[in-house]
Design an enzyme around this catalytic site. Structure first.
Site, PDB file in Angstrom:
ATOM      1  N   LYS A   1      10.887  41.389 100.235  1.00  0.00           N
ATOM      2  CA  LYS A   1      10.258  40.294  99.512  1.00  0.00           C
ATOM      3  C   LYS A   1      11.294  39.714  98.560  1.00  0.00           C
ATOM      4  CE  LYS A   1       6.655  39.340  96.317  1.00  0.00           C
ATOM      5  NZ  LYS A   1       5.384  39.735  95.868  1.00  0.00           N
TER       6      LYS A   1
ATOM      7  N   GLY B   1      -0.292  37.945  89.007  1.00  0.00           N
ATOM      8  CA  GLY B   1      -1.245  38.696  88.251  1.00  0.00           C
ATOM      9  C   GLY B   1      -2.390  37.909  87.376  1.00  0.00           C
TER      10      GLY B   1
ATOM     11  N   ALA C   1       0.103  36.238  95.528  1.00  0.00           N
ATOM     12  CA  ALA C   1       0.004  35.921  93.854  1.00  0.00           C
ATOM     13  C   ALA C   1      -1.227  35.471  93.423  1.00  0.00           C
ATOM     14  CB  ALA C   1       1.172  35.623  93.329  1.00  0.00           C
ATOM     15  N   GLY C   2      -1.929  35.726  92.517  1.00  0.00           N
ATOM     16  CA  GLY C   2      -3.093  35.044  92.095  1.00  0.00           C
ATOM     17  C   GLY C   2      -4.415  35.118  92.388  1.00  0.00           C
TER      18      GLY C   2
ATOM     19  N   ASN D   1      -2.338  42.431  94.941  1.00  0.00           N
ATOM     20  CA  ASN D   1      -1.885  43.714  94.419  1.00  0.00           C
ATOM     21  C   ASN D   1      -2.868  43.851  93.259  1.00  0.00           C
ATOM     22  OD1 ASN D   1      -0.997  46.035  93.002  1.00  0.00           O
ATOM     23  ND2 ASN D   1       1.046  45.115  92.801  1.00  0.00           N
ATOM     24  N   THR D   2      -3.066  43.185  92.111  1.00  0.00           N
ATOM     25  CA  THR D   2      -3.569  43.086  90.849  1.00  0.00           C
ATOM     26  C   THR D   2      -5.188  43.436  91.119  1.00  0.00           C
ATOM     27  OG1 THR D   2      -1.814  41.964  89.532  1.00  0.00           O
ATOM     28  CG2 THR D   2      -3.995  42.234  88.537  1.00  0.00           C
TER      29      THR D   2
END
Lengths: 66, 262
Positions: free
Chosen positions: B101, B162, B188-189, B210-211
């Site tokens: 990535k 995040g 992301a986001g 992820n987050t």
């Protein structure tokens, strides 16, 4: 002799192999990847790679990330 | 996990039945990662590469990643194409496989990716046989550059890393889905399963989360929720969601034959 390890100056005895250096500093050699003077060193070669004065080492490991 | 092999996502010759990619950052304890993988059904997982701190004992995240997972190391920390290429080569040398990535960020406030440097790194690494998944802004021209550079997918951000703000770039992501022949993976986001579901309904090929999982109150349960949301969104996309009416209303029930009518 003097090495640069992960950006820090370190002193090391002459005729030290990479494997000896790593083990002497408590690094788990199975979980890392090493770059010596910008060239990746294969794990199989750790024991036969002799460090020289002025060498630049990067010792890296995988960590959590997204 | 319910497998539907007719709808596999194939990237770099690997056939994936799950369209949820997960990360390994921000967990309170990495020991929970196997349970999150199982509950979410994810088959692709990201890791990062960092300097070893010989003065502090740190755990090895790799020991917690189930063997069947496709590893997707990232180039986080790279500020330009050269650094990204260097990290990618190190990751491959570490036995992490060919997937990478690309993440090139020099903006420390919003952590937005540099499309030009990302495209340069993508071109170099694709030629070296890497399966390159670049993380970029949802920008059509950058995405086209990535196609020409040999990317295996394009990973536009939904919102800053995040932030959990959701699919803020929705209309731009929709354009990428419409115009770019590669899989579009929203990365992301995304903060809630409903947002991942929305991306999948639009036709995103997958979502990377992820987050929102790791920092939730119950990462295993949240991983399961994201897995279900991504499957639901994909199923809805395949079923072709009904047309949005911009007028007044369109009755679902017949407007004739009312009781007491003429």
């Amino acid at each position: 002799m003097q090495l640069t390890v992960n950006g820090q100056m370190q002193l090391c005895n002459d005729d030290t192999t990479l494997l000896e250096y790593l083990q002497g500093n408590g690094v788990d050699v199975k979980a890392i990847v090493v770059e010596l003077n910008r060239t990746v060193v294969k794990a199989d070669d750790f024991g036969t790679t002799v460090l020289n004065d002025g060498d630049v080492l990067e010792i890296l490991q995988f960590v959590g990330g997204g | 996990m319910e497998a539907n092999n007719n709808d596999a996502l194939v990237i770099g010759g690997v056939s994936l039945t799950s369209r949820l990619f997960t990360g390994t950052g921000k967990y309170g304890s990495d020991t929970i990662i196997p349970d999150v993988c199982e509950a979410s059904g994810s088959q692709v997982i990201t890791v990062a590469l960092r300097r070893v701190d010989t003065n502090a004992a740190t755990g090895n995240v790799m020991q917690h990643i189930p063997e069947h997972m496709q590893l997707l190391p990232n180039t986080s920390g790279a500020r330009n194409a050269d650094e990204a290429v260097r990290i990618a080569r190190l990751a491959r040398a570490a036995g992490c496989g060919d997937w990478i990535k690309i993440e090139v960020i020099s903006d420390n406030k919003y952590l937005l990716p540099d499309g030009y440097e990302t495209a340069k790194a993508t071109e170099i690494l694709a030629k070296e046989g890497f399966v390159v998944l670049p993380y970029v802004n949802a920008d059509l021209y950058v995405a086209r550059d990535l196609v020409n550079a040999g990317a295996a997918a394009v990973m536009p951000l939904g919102a800053p890393i995040g932030s959990n703000r959701g699919l803020m770039t929705k209309e731009m992501v929709r354009i990428l889905i419409d115009e770019i022949a590669l899989p579009i993976i929203v990365d992301a986001g995304i903060g809630a399963p409903s947002q991942a579901c929305e991306a999948m309904e639009m036709g995103a090929a997958a979502c990377l989360v992820n987050t929102a999982i790791a920092a939730s109150g119950d990462p295993v349960a949240m991983g399961r929720a994201f897995g279900e949301a991504v499957r639901a969104g994909r199923a809805a996309y395949l079923a072709q969601t009904a047309t949005v009416s911009t007028g007044t209303a369109d009755a679902s029930s017949p407007l004739t034959g009312f009781l007491g009518g003429m």
